[in-house]
Design an enzyme around this catalytic site. Structure first.
Site, mmCIF file in Angstrom:
data_model
loop_
_atom_site.group_PDB
_atom_site.id
_atom_site.type_symbol
_atom_site.label_atom_id
_atom_site.label_comp_id
_atom_site.label_asym_id
_atom_site.label_seq_id
_atom_site.Cartn_x
_atom_site.Cartn_y
_atom_site.Cartn_z
ATOM 1 N N LYS A 158 0.844 -1.191 0.000
ATOM 2 C CA LYS A 158 0.000 0.000 0.000
ATOM 3 C C LYS A 158 0.884 1.246 0.000
ATOM 4 O O LYS A 158 1.775 1.383 0.831
ATOM 5 C CB LYS A 158 -0.915 -0.014 1.227
ATOM 6 N N GLU A 172 -19.386 -3.788 11.256
ATOM 7 C CA GLU A 172 -20.241 -2.958 12.104
ATOM 8 C C GLU A 172 -21.296 -3.759 12.858
ATOM 9 O O GLU A 172 -21.630 -3.430 14.003
ATOM 10 C CB GLU A 172 -20.925 -1.878 11.247
ATOM 11 N N ARG A 180 -25.231 -0.023 8.243
ATOM 12 C CA ARG A 180 -24.933 -1.440 8.038
ATOM 13 C C ARG A 180 -25.287 -2.281 9.262
ATOM 14 O O ARG A 180 -25.286 -3.506 9.200
ATOM 15 C CB ARG A 180 -23.454 -1.602 7.694
#
Length: 628
Positions: free
Chosen positions: A282, A367, A395
Site C-alpha cells: 500500500k 459494524e 450497516r
C-alpha cells in the site's frame, strides 16, 4: 513526444504494449496519481498499491464486456485512468466532477457502484449467476482487499459462490491494511499465508514426480490424492478458501506484471470459482505513503515533495474533542469501553487505545459485530461507546434495533461524519440517521450545536441507563471555548438562545449556528426571528414546542438531514397530535434524493442551508403566508 500514458485512452490500448512498456506505464501512472491527488485529495495509498494489478487485469480481460467489481472502490483510480477518464482527473471528488468511487452512471467500465466494503463478491456472484441463466460468456471479477474480508457479507458470498460452482474470479488484494492496520483472526490467517507461499510449488513437484513412475505413475498419482489433500493442511493455510469451494492460487507478487498476466490468463481458462491471492504494498512508489499508509489512505491536498498535508486552521475537530472527552471520562469510570470498526484514528480513539488497550476494541470492518458485541458487554455491566461514521451505522441497523434498543441496553453510539461529508459523495454522506433512528423505541438521539456541547452530551449519555445516539459533523468545530466543567443536560430539554415575535428557528445540531446568523439577517428586514437549539431529536422538547406555538406564528425547523422522516417531520407530527392548526411550519433540510459530492459549503449553498439562503427562504415564506 507523447508518454505511454497519454496514448492510453481505453483498455484495448494496453493490448499492444510489451512488458517493458507496461512497467514504464506503471511508473507514469504512479507519478500522475501522486501529482493529481496532491491537488484534489483522495485515496492515494490504496491506488498506488494496485497499479500493476489493474494494468494486468485490463491487459488480460476485456472491459466493459468482462465485468470488474472493485470492493469499496478506494482502489479504483487506476481503473478510471485506464478507461478514458484521465483528462477528467483534476475534477476527482470535486463538485460536478468524477466520483472517487466506481459509479455505473459515470462509465460503462464501472460494472457496479461501490463505496461501502465487503460487497464485491456478492455483486460479482449475482452477475455470474445471471450470466449463466442467459448463457452469456463474459468473465466476472471481484477485486477485494484483505481489510474487506473482516466484513461478514464477504464470507456469505464466498460460501454461496463455492457452493454454486459458477465461473468467477475473486482477486484478494492483500496489503495488510484497510484504513488502519488490519485486526483479528482473518488478518493473522492471511499473515500466515504470506509467509508460507510454498503449497503450489510442492503440490506441482509431487505430481510431477509421481507421474514419472513408469506404467503406474498416473494411477499412483490418483490414489495419493488424499495424501496431497492432507499435505495442504500441513503446508498452506490457504486451504480455507479451497474448503469453501474455490480453486486457490497464491500468494503471488502483486507488482510483478509478467506473473500477474500469466496467472490471470490461466485463471480465465479455469472452471468454477477461482481465488487469486495477490500481495501488494500500500502506497508503493511514494515514500511518505509507504511509511504512513494510514495517513495516505484518504488524504486531503498535500505537498508532493514533503508529503505534508495542507491544513486549514488549528480548530479542533469534533472527532478529537469526542476522543479527548471520552478519555477523560474513562479515567474516572473503569466500566467505559470503546469500540470502533476499523476507524480508530478517524473516530478520535487513538489516545483511548493507547491509554486503555484492554478497554479498546477495533473489530475491523464489521459494524454488525461491533454493535452486538457492545450489547453483550452492556449486559455484563460495561458502558460501551461505539464510535462509528453515520453512513456505516446503516450497516448495523437491525443490531441497533433488536440487540440494543429492544433490550434497553446502555450502549452509546457516537455517530461521526453526520450530515454532509463532502468529496466522498453519496455513499458517505450521513444524511439519513435522524430518519432511520428516531422511530426506534427506547433510543435517545442528540445532536450538539458545537464541539463544547458534544462534551456535555457525552457525559449525559454516560450517565443514562439506556441506548443513546449522539451525531455530529465531520471536520473542525466552531472554535468555541471547551474549558468549562462538564455538566449533564436534562433529557429532552431544548435551549432557547434568543427570542423572537414573528418567527422562531427550531434548529438542531450543525444548523444552529447558521440559523443564528440568519436571525440577524432577518432582523435587518424587520422580521423578529428567535433561535432554539433543539438538542434532542428524540424525545422532543414538547413543552417548548407548545410555548413556541402560542407565542409566534411561524416555526422553522432546520436540519442537516433528509427532510423525509427527519427532525422536522417529528415536530410536525407532534404539532398535528396537539391540533395546533394556527401554526405555520416551514421545514428546511435536504430533499428526497442522494446528494452529490462537493465541498460542504458548496452543497449547503446549493440546497439552501447557508445563513443567507435560510434567511431568504424564511423571508419569502413570511411574505407569502404572513406571521401572526
Amino acid at each position: 513526444m507523447k508518454t505511454i500514458l497519454e496514448a492510453i485512452n481505453k483498455p484495448q490500448d494496453l493490448k499492444k504494449l510489451s512488458f517493458v512498456q507496461m512497467r514504464a506505464l506503471a511508473e507514469e501512472i504512479r507519478h500522475f496519481l501522486i501529482c493529481s491527488v496532491s491537488k484534489t485529495g483522495g485515496h492515494l495509498a490504496p491506488n498506488l498499491g494496485v497499479v500493476e494489478l489493474t494494468i494486468a487485469i485490463h491487459k488480460i480481460f476485456n472491459s466493459p464486456v468482462d465485468k470488474i467489481v472493485w470492493d469499496v472502490g478506494h482502489q479504483s483510480y487506476v481503473h478510471k485512468i485506464l478507461t478514458g477518464r484521465r483528462n477528467e482527473f483534476s475534477s476527482l471528488r470535486q463538485f460536478g466532477g468524477i466520483s472517487g468511487f466506481p459509479k455505473i452512471s459515470e462509465s460503462v467500465h464501472d460494472a457496479f457502484g461501490t463505496g461501502h466494503s465487503s460487497t464485491s463478491i456478492s455483486a460479482a456472484l449475482g452477475m455470474s449467476l445471471a450470466r449463466d441463466i442467459v448463457n452469456d460468456k463474459e468473465n466476472v471479477l471481484a477485486v477485494i482487499g484483505d481489510g474487506s474480508l473482516t466484513g461478514g457479507q464477504a464470507y456469505e458470498a464466498l460460501n454461496h459462490a463455492g457452493h454454486s460452482g459458477t465461473n468467477m474470479i475473486v482477486i484478494l488484494n492483500d496489503n495488510e491494511m484497510s484504513i488502519a492496520k488490519n485486526v483479528g483472526a482473518i488478518s493473522e490467517y492471511l499473515s500466515k499465508m504470506r509467509t508460507e507461499p510454498k503449497y503450489t510449488k510442492v503440490k506441482q513437484d509431487i505430481e510431477f514426480l509421481l507421474r514419472r513412475i513408469p506404467a503406474i505413475g498416473d494411477t499412483v498419482a490418483k490414489t495419493v490424492e488424499r495424501v496431497k489433500d492432507s499435505l495442504r493442511y500441513l503446508l498452506v493455510p490457504g486451504v480455507l478458501f479451497e474448503e469453501l469451494g474455490f480453486n486457490y492460487i497464491g500468494p503471488i507478487d502483486g507488482h510483478n506484471l509478467e506473473l500477474l498476466c500469466e496467472v490471470l490468463e490461466k485463471a480465465k481458462k479455469m472452471q468454477g470459482p477461482i481465488l487469486i491471492h495477490v500481495l501488494t504494498c500500500k502506497g508503493k512508489g511514494y515514500k511518505p505513503a509507504e511509511c504512513n499508509p494510514g495517513k495516505f489512505h484518504g488524504v486531503g491536498p498535500y505537498c508532493v515533495e514533503s508529503g505534508e498535508v495542507i491544513k486549514n486552521g488549528n480548530t479542533p475537530t469534533y472527532s478529537s474533542v469526542f476522543g479527548d472527552t471520552l478519555l477523560d471520562l474513562a479515567q474516572q469510570d473503569s466500566r467505559i469501553v470503546a469500540i470502533t470498526a476499523a476507524m480508530p484514528e478517524g473516530t478520535g480513539l487513538k489516545k483511548f487505545a493507547a491509554a486503555f488497550p484492554k478497554r479498546f476494541f477495533d473489530v475491523g470492518i464489521a459494524e454488525q459485530n461491533a454493535v452486538t458485541m457492545a450489547a453483550g458487554m452492556a449486559v455484563k455491566g460495561m458502558k460501551p461507546v461505539v464510535a462509528i461514521y453515520s453512513t456505516f451505522s446503516q450497516r448495523a441497523y437491525d443490531q441497533i434495533l433488536h440487540d440494543i434498543c429492544l433490550q434497553k441496553l446502555p450502549v452509546i453510539f457516537a455517530l461521526d461524519r453526520a450530515g454532509i461529508v463532502g468529496d466522498d459523495g453519496p455513499t458517505h454522506h450521513g444524511l439519513f440517521d435522524y430518519s432511520f433512528l428516531r422511530h426506534i423505541p427506547n433510543l435517545v438521539i442528540m445532536a450538539p450545536k458545537d464541539e463544547d456541547e458534544l462534551r456535555h452530551m457525552l457525559l449525559t449519555a454516560i450517565n443514562m441507563n439506556g441506548p443513546v445516539a449522539i451525531r455530529y459533523p465531520r471536520g473542525s468545530g466552531l472554535g468555541v471555548p471547551i474549558d468549562k466543567p462538564l455538566q449533564p443536560i436534562s433529557i429532552s430539554c431544548a435551549e432557547e438562545l434568543n427570542s423572537g415575535t414573528d418567527v422562531v428557528f427550531l434548529a438542531v445540531g450543525s444548523m444552529v449556528e447558521p440559523c443564528q446568523s440568519a436571525s440577524k439577517l432577518l432582523a435587518s428586514k424587520g422580521i423578529s426571528a428567535g433561535v432554539v437549539n433543539a438538542r434532542f431529536i428524540k424525545p422532543l422538547d414538547e413543552q417548548i414546542i407548545r410555548k413556541l406555538s402560542r407565542d409566534v406564528g411561524v416555526i422553522v425547523t432546520v436540519e442537516e438531514n433528509t427532510l423525509t422522516g427527519g427532525f422536522g417531520s417529528a415536530v410536525l407530527e407532534y404539532i398535528n397530535t396537539q391540533s395546533f392548526n394556527w401554526v405555520k411550519v416551514l421545514r428546511l433540510g435536504f430533499p428526497d434524493k442522494f446528494i452529490e459530492q462537493g465541498v460542504r459549503t458548496q452543497l449547503l449553498e446549493k440546497y439552501g442551508l447557508t445563513a443567507e439562503a435560510i434567511a431568504a427562504e424564511v423571508n419569502s415564506f413570511v411574505q407569502k403566508f404572513g406571521a401572526r
